[in-house]
Design a protein around this motif. Structure first.
Motif, PDB file in Angstrom:
ATOM      1  N   ALA A   1      82.577  -5.444   9.761  1.00 41.81           N
ATOM      2  CA  ALA A   1      82.230  -6.273  10.912  1.00 41.81           C
ATOM      3  C   ALA A   1      82.955  -5.794  12.156  1.00 41.81           C
ATOM      4  CB  ALA A   1      82.584  -7.732  10.644  1.00 41.81           C
TER       5      ALA A   1
ATOM      6  N   VAL B   1      83.758  -7.315  15.745  1.00 42.41           N
ATOM      7  CA  VAL B   1      83.744  -8.511  16.580  1.00 42.41           C
ATOM      8  C   VAL B   1      84.076  -8.064  17.994  1.00 42.41           C
ATOM      9  CG1 VAL B   1      84.822 -10.739  17.020  1.00 42.41           C
ATOM     10  CG2 VAL B   1      84.362 -10.017  14.663  1.00 42.41           C
TER      11      VAL B   1
ATOM     12  N   GLY C   1      85.737 -16.170  18.303  1.00 36.49           N
ATOM     13  CA  GLY C   1      85.778 -14.751  17.953  1.00 36.49           C
ATOM     14  C   GLY C   1      87.009 -14.388  17.148  1.00 36.49           C
TER      15      GLY C   1
ATOM     16  N   ALA D   1      86.652 -15.822  13.605  1.00 37.80           N
ATOM     17  CA  ALA D   1      85.750 -14.987  12.807  1.00 37.80           C
ATOM     18  C   ALA D   1      86.456 -13.700  12.389  1.00 37.80           C
ATOM     19  CB  ALA D   1      84.478 -14.676  13.592  1.00 37.80           C
TER      20      ALA D   1
ATOM     21  N   GLU E   1      78.283  -4.699  11.100  1.00 36.38           N
ATOM     22  CA  GLU E   1      77.573  -5.819  11.720  1.00 36.38           C
ATOM     23  C   GLU E   1      78.301  -6.110  13.029  1.00 36.38           C
ATOM     24  OE1 GLU E   1      74.883  -7.408  10.557  1.00 36.38           O
ATOM     25  OE2 GLU E   1      74.814  -6.210   8.727  1.00 36.38           O
TER      26      GLU E   1
ATOM     27  N   ILE F   1      79.084  -8.478  16.098  1.00 37.21           N
ATOM     28  CA  ILE F   1      79.047  -9.894  16.457  1.00 37.21           C
ATOM     29  C   ILE F   1      79.738 -10.044  17.811  1.00 37.21           C
ATOM     30  CG2 ILE F   1      79.687 -12.228  15.750  1.00 37.21           C
ATOM     31  CD1 ILE F   1      80.138 -10.918  12.892  1.00 37.21           C
ATOM     32  N   THR F   2      79.067 -10.684  18.767  1.00 34.41           N
ATOM     33  CA  THR F   2      79.642 -10.809  20.100  1.00 34.41           C
ATOM     34  C   THR F   2      80.004 -12.259  20.415  1.00 34.41           C
ATOM     35  OG1 THR F   2      77.469 -11.039  21.122  1.00 34.41           O
ATOM     36  CG2 THR F   2      78.387  -8.824  21.001  1.00 34.41           C
ATOM     37  N   PHE F   3      81.102 -12.405  21.130  1.00 35.76           N
ATOM     38  CA  PHE F   3      81.576 -13.714  21.606  1.00 35.76           C
ATOM     39  C   PHE F   3      81.902 -13.603  23.074  1.00 35.76           C
ATOM     40  CE2 PHE F   3      82.367 -13.826  17.080  1.00 35.76           C
ATOM     41  CZ  PHE F   3      82.026 -15.106  16.723  1.00 35.76           C
TER      42      PHE F   3
END
Length: 118
Positions: free
Chosen positions: A4, A6, A24, A27, A114, A116-118
């Motif tokens: 992942a 992030v 974020g 996670a 993967e 993942i954006t915050f």
């Protein structure tokens, strides 16, 4: 096992930004604490401004940040553009510049992460 990435893009200007930061980091911590998972935590854009704040031991979310600190990197270009370069340098945080001064999101995807954006 999950790979992942992030990305923290939220700046430091509002409560909503702080909420995105905390989500974020939470996670990221979940991935970091799960055996077999691989985490890349990247502060990009206005998110680079968080490094100075989170390095402060008195910051409310310092301990959460410390729990994933070994995985932290920042966008080299954005650290300069958002006035965070000195704080990033002082903190000894890795600077990424694979894509014309920015992190390569494509490389992360190509490597099976993967994003993942915050």
């Amino acid at each position: 096992m999950v790979d992942a990435a992030v990305l923290i893009l939220a700046g430091t200007e509002s409560r909503a930004d702080t909420g995105r930061l905390v989500n974020g980091l939470e996670a990221a911590r979940e991935f970091a604490e799960t055996a077999g998972d691989d985490l890349a935590l990247i502060f990009d854009g206005a998110g680079t401004q968080w490094v100075a704040e989170l390095e402060d031991e008195d910051h409310e979310y310092h301990e959460l940040y410390r729990s994933v600190r070994d995985e932290v990197a920042v966008c080299d270009y954005c650290a300069g553009a958002f006035g965070a370069a000195d704080a990033v340098e002082d903190a000894g945080v890795e600077r990424l510049d694979e894509n014309e001064g920015h992190p390569s999101v494509r490389s992360l995807v190509d490597d099976g992460y993967e994003v993942i954006t915050f």
